[in-house]
Design an enzyme around this catalytic site. Structure first.
Site, PDB file in Angstrom:
ATOM      1  N   LYS A  97     -15.711   6.911  11.039  1.00 13.71           N
ATOM      2  CA  LYS A  97     -15.656   8.361  10.831  1.00 13.71           C
ATOM      3  C   LYS A  97     -15.109   8.594   9.423  1.00 13.71           C
ATOM      4  O   LYS A  97     -14.004   8.160   9.114  1.00 13.71           O
ATOM      5  CB  LYS A  97     -14.703   9.005  11.839  1.00 13.71           C
ATOM      6  CG  LYS A  97     -15.132   8.846  13.272  1.00 13.71           C
ATOM      7  CD  LYS A  97     -14.053   9.361  14.208  1.00 13.71           C
ATOM      8  CE  LYS A  97     -13.925  10.864  14.132  1.00 13.71           C
ATOM      9  NZ  LYS A  97     -12.784  11.343  14.968  1.00 13.71           N
TER      10      LYS A  97
HETATM   11  C1  E4P Z   1     -12.640  13.852  17.199  1.00 13.82           C
HETATM   12  O1  E4P Z   1     -13.546  13.215  16.735  1.00 13.82           O
HETATM   13  C2  E4P Z   1     -11.803  14.762  16.389  1.00 13.82           C
HETATM   14  O2  E4P Z   1     -11.038  14.037  15.494  1.00 13.82           O
HETATM   15  C3  E4P Z   1     -10.944  15.580  17.323  1.00 13.82           C
HETATM   16  O3  E4P Z   1     -11.773  16.145  18.319  1.00 13.82           O
HETATM   17  C4  E4P Z   1     -10.136  16.641  16.602  1.00 13.82           C
HETATM   18  O4  E4P Z   1      -9.507  17.430  17.565  1.00 13.82           O
HETATM   19  P1  E4P Z   1      -8.221  18.338  17.270  1.00 13.82           P
HETATM   20  O5  E4P Z   1      -8.668  19.526  16.513  1.00 13.82           O
HETATM   21  O6  E4P Z   1      -7.723  18.704  18.640  1.00 13.82           O
HETATM   22  O7  E4P Z   1      -7.250  17.480  16.512  1.00 13.82           O
END
Ligand code: E4P
Length: 232
Positions: A97
């Site tokens: 990612k």
């Molecule tokens: C997943 O890939 C993301 O990093 C995550 O859903 C972010 O979520 P948050 O906004 O609750 O931190």
């Protein structure tokens, strides 16, 4: 249609559902429902689990069938490329990612040329999503809940990204992230999103309905103490 040679997450019918956690017990428990197609992580999630990143990814890969998404921490092109390549050594199906920054897009272009699975995360605009798709990213992750927090409409942003991708035939998977509740999740399903990632709590909230409990109680009362039909 794009003629991509870059890695794409294996096609399957319907929508993909990932779990957004590094908690191995919650992953094992959720996987028993039979609906988990992979696991997404980020540095906050891994830190909250009290784990190192490699430790988290290898533990998750042991209990889940499907990709494990691991975020890079470097913020320069060389560092991002190095981490994304290195993550490939940790387990069989790791997807890097990469935040939607300028070095992030440059690194993505490099990784695409090397066939290293990688996509774009921390996405807050349609423009960023278009750059990810043009880069043939494995996925793009718009942050629904955080878009709402910023006064925008997170679900609508995802809907528009999905529409643009479908219109052009981009193969990049639209992976809705930062999903806070089942209301957002259901709106994303209605929008025909390719994939969502849900916390174990939001996934658990998909199960119960008071009318289901009431219905089941009524059937049990009607049956009384007659035992299991299989024992008749
Ligand atoms: C997943 O890939 C993301 O990093 C995550 O859903 C972010 O979520 P948050 O906004 O609750 O931190």
């Amino acid at each position: 249609m794009s003629v991509a040679s870059f890695y794409h997450i294996e096609d399957m019918r319907g929508m993909k559902l990932y779990l957004d956690t590094a908690d191995r017990d919650r992953i094992t428990e959720a996987a028993r429902l039979g609906v988990v197609d992979g696991v997404t992580t980020n540095p906050s999630i891994v830190t909250a689990a009290g784990l190192g990143y490699r430790e988290a990814v290898t533990a998750i890969a042991d209990v889940v069938d499907g990709p494990v998404f691991a975020q890079v921490l470097a913020d320069d092109v060389e560092g991002i490329v190095r981490e994304a390549r290195g993550y490939q050594e940790w387990a069989d199906d790791v997807v890097a990612k990469i935040p939607a920054t300028r070095p992030g897009f440059e690194a993505l272009a490099r990784l695409r040329d090397e066939d290293v699975p990688a996509g774009t995360t921390v996405v807050f605009s349609i423009e960023q999503a278009v750059l990810a798709a043009k880069n043939d990213a494995s996925f793009v992750a718009p942050y629904v809940g955080r878009l709402d927090d910023a006064g925008e409409d997170g679900v609508d942003t995802v809907r528009r990204i999905q529409h643009i991708y479908d219109t052009y035939g981009f193969e990049t998977e639209v992976l809705a992230a930062s999903v806070r509740n089942t209301t957002q999740a259901v709106s994303l399903y209605e929008a025909g999103v390719d994939a969502v990632t849900l916390s174990p709590d939001v996934l658990d909230d998909h199960v119960p309905h008071p009318k289901t409990d009431e219905g089941v109680a009524g059937f049990e009362a009607a049956w009384g103490d007659r035992g299991s039909p299989i024992d008749e």
